[in-house]
Write a protein that holds these residues in place. Structure first.
Motif, PDB file in Angstrom:
ATOM      1  N   LYS A 111      -5.032   3.802  12.394  1.00 40.81           N
ATOM      2  CA  LYS A 111      -4.125   3.782  11.241  1.00 40.81           C
ATOM      3  C   LYS A 111      -3.575   2.370  11.037  1.00 40.81           C
ATOM      4  O   LYS A 111      -3.377   1.610  11.980  1.00 40.81           O
ATOM      5  CB  LYS A 111      -2.958   4.755  11.472  1.00 40.81           C
ATOM      6  N   PRO A 112      -3.324   1.983   9.781  1.00 44.57           N
ATOM      7  CA  PRO A 112      -2.781   0.657   9.507  1.00 44.57           C
ATOM      8  C   PRO A 112      -1.261   0.638   9.633  1.00 44.57           C
ATOM      9  O   PRO A 112      -0.619   1.685   9.759  1.00 44.57           O
ATOM     10  CB  PRO A 112      -3.197   0.426   8.055  1.00 44.57           C
ATOM     11  N   LYS A 113      -0.718  -0.559   9.603  1.00 39.87           N
ATOM     12  CA  LYS A 113       0.737  -0.706   9.529  1.00 39.87           C
ATOM     13  C   LYS A 113       1.147  -0.423   8.084  1.00 39.87           C
ATOM     14  O   LYS A 113       0.519  -0.913   7.137  1.00 39.87           O
ATOM     15  CB  LYS A 113       1.137  -2.136   9.904  1.00 39.87           C
ATOM     16  N   ILE A 114       2.170   0.381   7.922  1.00 38.81           N
ATOM     17  CA  ILE A 114       2.662   0.707   6.577  1.00 38.81           C
ATOM     18  C   ILE A 114       4.008   0.009   6.382  1.00 38.81           C
ATOM     19  O   ILE A 114       4.967   0.276   7.108  1.00 38.81           O
ATOM     20  CB  ILE A 114       2.816   2.224   6.387  1.00 38.81           C
ATOM     21  N   VAL A 115       4.046  -0.907   5.430  1.00 32.41           N
ATOM     22  CA  VAL A 115       5.274  -1.659   5.144  1.00 32.41           C
ATOM     23  C   VAL A 115       5.814  -1.195   3.794  1.00 32.41           C
ATOM     24  O   VAL A 115       5.136  -1.332   2.765  1.00 32.41           O
ATOM     25  CB  VAL A 115       4.999  -3.176   5.117  1.00 32.41           C
ATOM     26  N   ILE A 116       7.014  -0.649   3.802  1.00 31.98           N
ATOM     27  CA  ILE A 116       7.662  -0.178   2.577  1.00 31.98           C
ATOM     28  C   ILE A 116       8.823  -1.119   2.258  1.00 31.98           C
ATOM     29  O   ILE A 116       9.773  -1.241   3.035  1.00 31.98           O
ATOM     30  CB  ILE A 116       8.200   1.265   2.726  1.00 31.98           C
ATOM     31  N   SER A 117       8.731  -1.810   1.143  1.00 33.90           N
ATOM     32  CA  SER A 117       9.785  -2.742   0.753  1.00 33.90           C
ATOM     33  C   SER A 117      10.991  -1.991   0.207  1.00 33.90           C
ATOM     34  O   SER A 117      10.852  -0.987  -0.511  1.00 33.90           O
ATOM     35  CB  SER A 117       9.257  -3.714  -0.302  1.00 33.90           C
ATOM     36  N   GLN A 118      12.164  -2.486   0.556  1.00 34.56           N
ATOM     37  CA  GLN A 118      13.406  -1.917   0.038  1.00 34.56           C
ATOM     38  C   GLN A 118      13.819  -2.577  -1.269  1.00 34.56           C
ATOM     39  O   GLN A 118      14.787  -2.168  -1.906  1.00 34.56           O
ATOM     40  CB  GLN A 118      14.526  -2.080   1.080  1.00 34.56           C
ATOM     41  N   LYS A 119      13.055  -3.612  -1.650  1.00 30.44           N
ATOM     42  CA  LYS A 119      13.332  -4.318  -2.901  1.00 30.44           C
ATOM     43  C   LYS A 119      12.310  -3.926  -3.956  1.00 30.44           C
ATOM     44  O   LYS A 119      11.215  -3.473  -3.641  1.00 30.44           O
ATOM     45  CB  LYS A 119      13.274  -5.828  -2.670  1.00 30.44           C
ATOM     46  N   SER A 120      12.681  -4.113  -5.220  1.00 29.70           N
ATOM     47  CA  SER A 120      11.727  -3.837  -6.295  1.00 29.70           C
ATOM     48  C   SER A 120      10.673  -4.939  -6.325  1.00 29.70           C
ATOM     49  O   SER A 120      10.941  -6.104  -6.028  1.00 29.70           O
ATOM     50  CB  SER A 120      12.447  -3.761  -7.643  1.00 29.70           C
ATOM     51  N   GLU A 121       9.451  -4.557  -6.689  1.00 30.11           N
ATOM     52  CA  GLU A 121       8.335  -5.502  -6.688  1.00 30.11           C
ATOM     53  C   GLU A 121       8.514  -6.566  -7.760  1.00 30.11           C
ATOM     54  O   GLU A 121       8.879  -6.265  -8.901  1.00 30.11           O
ATOM     55  CB  GLU A 121       7.038  -4.726  -6.929  1.00 30.11           C
ATOM     56  N   ASN A 122       8.279  -7.819  -7.389  1.00 28.24           N
ATOM     57  CA  ASN A 122       8.487  -8.959  -8.292  1.00 28.24           C
ATOM     58  C   ASN A 122       7.255  -9.854  -8.215  1.00 28.24           C
ATOM     59  O   ASN A 122       7.118 -10.662  -7.295  1.00 28.24           O
ATOM     60  CB  ASN A 122       9.753  -9.728  -7.872  1.00 28.24           C
ATOM     61  N   LYS A 123       6.360  -9.720  -9.159  1.00 27.99           N
ATOM     62  CA  LYS A 123       5.067 -10.408  -9.099  1.00 27.99           C
ATOM     63  C   LYS A 123       5.165 -11.862  -9.565  1.00 27.99           C
ATOM     64  O   LYS A 123       4.776 -12.209 -10.680  1.00 27.99           O
ATOM     65  CB  LYS A 123       4.034  -9.653  -9.925  1.00 27.99           C
ATOM     66  N   LYS A 124       5.666 -12.688  -8.698  1.00 30.76           N
ATOM     67  CA  LYS A 124       5.724 -14.125  -8.975  1.00 30.76           C
ATOM     68  C   LYS A 124       4.373 -14.767  -8.660  1.00 30.76           C
ATOM     69  O   LYS A 124       3.615 -14.301  -7.813  1.00 30.76           O
ATOM     70  CB  LYS A 124       6.810 -14.784  -8.138  1.00 30.76           C
ATOM     71  N   ASN A 125       4.077 -15.858  -9.352  1.00 26.74           N
ATOM     72  CA  ASN A 125       2.874 -16.626  -9.041  1.00 26.74           C
ATOM     73  C   ASN A 125       3.038 -17.298  -7.685  1.00 26.74           C
ATOM     74  O   ASN A 125       4.156 -17.660  -7.288  1.00 26.74           O
ATOM     75  CB  ASN A 125       2.635 -17.707 -10.101  1.00 26.74           C
ATOM     76  N   ILE A 126       1.923 -17.494  -6.992  1.00 26.87           N
ATOM     77  CA  ILE A 126       1.961 -18.141  -5.682  1.00 26.87           C
ATOM     78  C   ILE A 126       0.943 -19.289  -5.658  1.00 26.87           C
ATOM     79  O   ILE A 126      -0.227 -19.091  -6.000  1.00 26.87           O
ATOM     80  CB  ILE A 126       1.599 -17.155  -4.542  1.00 26.87           C
ATOM     81  N   VAL A 127       1.388 -20.454  -5.246  1.00 21.49           N
ATOM     82  CA  VAL A 127       0.481 -21.567  -4.956  1.00 21.49           C
ATOM     83  C   VAL A 127       0.697 -21.928  -3.491  1.00 21.49           C
ATOM     84  O   VAL A 127       1.776 -22.413  -3.113  1.00 21.49           O
ATOM     85  CB  VAL A 127       0.743 -22.796  -5.844  1.00 21.49           C
TER      86      VAL A 127
ATOM     87  N   LEU B  48       8.512 -11.022  -2.212  1.00 20.19           N
ATOM     88  CA  LEU B  48       7.988 -10.486  -3.469  1.00 20.19           C
ATOM     89  C   LEU B  48       8.290  -8.996  -3.650  1.00 20.19           C
ATOM     90  O   LEU B  48       8.048  -8.437  -4.725  1.00 20.19           O
ATOM     91  CB  LEU B  48       6.470 -10.693  -3.530  1.00 20.19           C
ATOM     92  N   GLY B  49       8.795  -8.356  -2.580  1.00 22.11           N
ATOM     93  CA  GLY B  49       9.087  -6.929  -2.652  1.00 22.11           C
ATOM     94  C   GLY B  49       7.840  -6.064  -2.610  1.00 22.11           C
ATOM     95  O   GLY B  49       7.818  -4.948  -3.134  1.00 22.11           O
ATOM     96  N   PHE B  50       6.784  -6.557  -1.959  1.00 23.28           N
ATOM     97  CA  PHE B  50       5.519  -5.816  -1.890  1.00 23.28           C
ATOM     98  C   PHE B  50       5.556  -4.764  -0.783  1.00 23.28           C
ATOM     99  O   PHE B  50       5.964  -5.041   0.340  1.00 23.28           O
ATOM    100  CB  PHE B  50       4.346  -6.750  -1.595  1.00 23.28           C
ATOM    101  N   SER B  51       5.122  -3.565  -1.109  1.00 27.16           N
ATOM    102  CA  SER B  51       4.794  -2.558  -0.098  1.00 27.16           C
ATOM    103  C   SER B  51       3.280  -2.599   0.072  1.00 27.16           C
ATOM    104  O   SER B  51       2.545  -2.795  -0.893  1.00 27.16           O
ATOM    105  CB  SER B  51       5.226  -1.170  -0.556  1.00 27.16           C
ATOM    106  N   TYR B  52       2.818  -2.402   1.313  1.00 20.19           N
ATOM    107  CA  TYR B  52       1.372  -2.501   1.537  1.00 20.19           C
ATOM    108  C   TYR B  52       0.992  -1.825   2.851  1.00 20.19           C
ATOM    109  O   TYR B  52       1.842  -1.524   3.688  1.00 20.19           O
ATOM    110  CB  TYR B  52       0.931  -3.972   1.570  1.00 20.19           C
ATOM    111  N   LYS B  53      -0.307  -1.582   2.990  1.00 20.67           N
ATOM    112  CA  LYS B  53      -0.876  -1.044   4.220  1.00 20.67           C
ATOM    113  C   LYS B  53      -1.932  -2.020   4.722  1.00 20.67           C
ATOM    114  O   LYS B  53      -2.838  -2.393   3.975  1.00 20.67           O
ATOM    115  CB  LYS B  53      -1.531   0.321   3.976  1.00 20.67           C
TER     116      LYS B  53
END
Length: 629
Positions: free
Chosen positions: A255-271, A536-541
């Protein structure tokens, strides 16, 4: 084919027989050296020497390709000349010198590692300075080389009638018939043999190693780029390892690590700009007085600056691996350079799932170090030297375009993504801070091609110009700039894993989004993207070993390595696993930018369990394709 011959190939076949005899004597010598550890059963020994002979023949078929081609193609008139006869003596003496030197080298290598030449020997070719110095200090090298030369000279002149013909009159087609079967053998062996499975003749690892040929083992290590964890390092039961990993990191092999953000997702550009060899010691913010990074030093006061972060390795591909895959450094070469590197749990796929336009932008040719292949298979569009138009290049050297041109290309690509109304993630790899340290003249006060100081200062200048230009773009206020080194500017040190050499900067700059802060928590390159995902407020697995450094409960530790030694830094200690199935613990007595001193201490079972858990699990997940999506 090995019978007595009056043709020019008499020399070739005599040398092949000599090679097989020396290989046999080497195997016998190594067996006697390890007499108490080798299984002396008649059947096992018979298998060992027969399989060993097979690998010796394989090695010889590769070893003598150049000589076979030379003797095949050389015109008869030249071959029969007196000058060429002298030249053949020189060639033969040289071949014997190399063969005897190889046998003695194998003896010393076996004495230290109990193995035939393998990836450790390949690694020695990378750390040439350290290895040569070590050999000079460990062995009477001049005496050994002199003895080898005298032995080679004696053998050649004593057996000259066995090696050389007085004259050769064979035509070209006759020579082809005589030597083509030999030239076809390497092709057959290359396709027939995968790694060295035939050498697994018993449960005794010494017998298995003795069944190999050192030269072929070296070739195989180059070909497969691996240092197998299970074979060389301490192992625990996989069930225990993954139970412990689940406790430490929240995932296992199923099973993967499940990360649940407590913040709302904010899709900023990344360089993300990965800077070639930007060691902490070059920056004024860490204490350097050379003023090589005035812009980056200032930028740290306007950014999230992670001041106590460490690189996982000593090569560019290690930095790329750590940031994109968020894993500790597995032994051997980076996963970036290996074959099973597609569709892994990577940041590219997470950004892609979020709708980002991912680009890997490199100043040079991305086939180098397998970068194009790796990034294209893990969620990125690749742009390298071939994608730069003529009017986009103002300066270039062997490594690619200068950093200004690279970063101007990054601006252009960001503009394209913005016009297409896509959030973008650009992974940018610089090259100017790399030998030969050449860059456009007149940009900084250090002349081009005068050393690394100039390379560092020019990169600092190029990043300044880039940020100033980016500020004029409409996408600037919605963009986060991440600046991190790929690795340190040099890894050699008096001690194992010199911790001071692994410290690098991590700067996250977004004046409209983030408040400046200096973070001094002990952390690692693998924590870079989990920290950014949190911002960024990302949730991911994903099976990421890295964590959000900004979290209050972040557990401080770092991973460092150098192909062989797998290091783990925690508190005031550096632990590491070595490829002789041993674990080590060193207390850091004094750490500065330029040096570190350690005291060896006894490591306990729980400490071994933790470090083995991290490295064995990472190797297992990759090897068994369980780190794939």
């Amino acid at each position: 084919m090995l019978q007595k011959s009056t043709s020019r190939f008499k020399l070739l076949y005599s040398l092949i027989i000599s090679f097989l005899i020396l290989s046999f004597l080497t195997r016998v010598t190594l067996t006697l050296v390890s007499f108490e550890s080798v299984d002396l059963g008649v059947v096992v020994l018979l298998k060992m020497f027969l399989v060993g002979l097979f690998y010796d023949v394989v090695a010889a078929s590769y070893y003598f390709i150049p000589l076979a081609l030379y003797l095949l193609l050389l015109p008869t008139k030249i071959y029969n000349s007196k000058v060429h006869r002298v030249f053949l003596y020189v060639i033969t003496i040289t071949i014997f010198f190399v063969m005897i030197f190889n046998g003695i080298g194998e003896y010393f290598f076996w004495e230290e590692f109990g193995k035939r030449f393998n990836f450790i020997a390949v690694d020695y070719l990378v750390y040439t300075h350290e290895v040569i110095k070590n050999i000079q200090e460990s062995y009477p090298l001049p005496s050994i080389l002199t003895a080898i030369f005298i032995s080679s000279l004696t053998i050649v002149f004593y057996f000259k009638d066995k090696f050389f013909t007085t004259e050769d009159s064979t035509d070209f087609m006759t020579r082809v018939k005589q030597v083509v079967p030999l030239l076809l053998l390497p092709i057959l062996f290359f396709n027939l043999i995968d790694k060295q499975g035939f050498s697994n003749i018993s449960n005794n690892t010494f017998n298995n190693e003795l069944a190999k040929n050192g030269i072929y083992s070296l070739f195989s290590a180059f070909r497969h780029n691996e240092l197998d964890y299970d074979e060389f390092y301490i192992t625990l039961d996989n069930k225990v390892v993954f139970q412990e990993l689940d406790k430490l990191e929240g995932f296992d092999d199923t099973k993967p690590k499940i990360v649940i953000s407590q913040k709302s997702e904010n899709k900023k550009n990344i360089v993300l700009i990965m800077v070639e060899s930007l060691s902490a010691k070059y920056m004024g913010v860490y204490g350097s007085t050379k003023h090589l990074t005035p812009f980056l030093d200032k930028l740290t006061t306007e950014s999230l600056f992670f001041k106590n972060l460490y690189a996982t390795g000593t090569r560019t591909v290690r930095g790329m691996e750590a940031v994109t895959l968020s894993i500790p450094p597995t032994p051997g070469r980076s996963i970036v350079k290996r074959t099973l590197n597609d569709n892994l749990d990577s940041i590219g796929d997470i950004f892609k799932e979020k709708g980002y336009d991912n680009k890997f932008i490199y100043a040079g040719h991305g086939y180098f170090d397998n970068m194009n292949d790796f990034f294209s298979k893990n969620g990125f569009k690749v742009l390298d030297r071939l994608d730069f138009q003529e009017d986009e290049v103002t300066f270039s050297n062997a490594w690619g375009v200068c950093d200004e041109d690279l970063l101007n290309k990054t601006l252009t690509e960001a503009d394209i993504s913005y016009k297409e109304k896509k959030p973008f993630f650009s992974f940018v790899m610089t090259t100017s801070n790399h030998r030969p340290y050449t860059y456009p003249e007149g940009k900084i006060d250090i002349p081009s091609h005068t050393g690394r100081d100039g390379g560092v200062k020019y990169t600092d200048f190029a990043i300044k110009e880039f940020i100033e230009s980016a500020k004029k773009r409409p996408w600037f206020h919605d963009t986060i700039f991440v600046i991190i080194a790929d690795h340190n500017g040099g890894s050699a040190g008096k001690s194992s894993l010199p911790l001071n050499r692994y410290k690098i900067p991590l700067i996250i700059y977004a004046p409209s989004i983030l408040e400046p802060q200096v973070i001094t928590k002990l952390s690692s390159q693998i924590d870079t993207m989990p920290t950014l995902f949190s911002i960024l407020g990302f949730s991911y697995k994903a099976k990421f070993y890295g964590n959000d450094i900004l979290k209050d409960d972040y557990v401080q530790r770092a991973f460092i390595g150098n192909y062989q030694k797998l290091g783990f830094v925690e508190g005031e200690y550096v632990y590491y696993l070595s490829p002789d199935k041993k674990a080590h613990k060193m207390r850091v007595d004094k750490l500065t930018l330029n040096s570190v001193t350690y005291t060896d201490e006894k490591i306990d079972k729980e400490e071994i369990k933790k470090i083995v858990t991290y490295y064995q699990s990472a190797s297992f997940l990759y090897k068994n394709s369980k780190s794939k999506q």
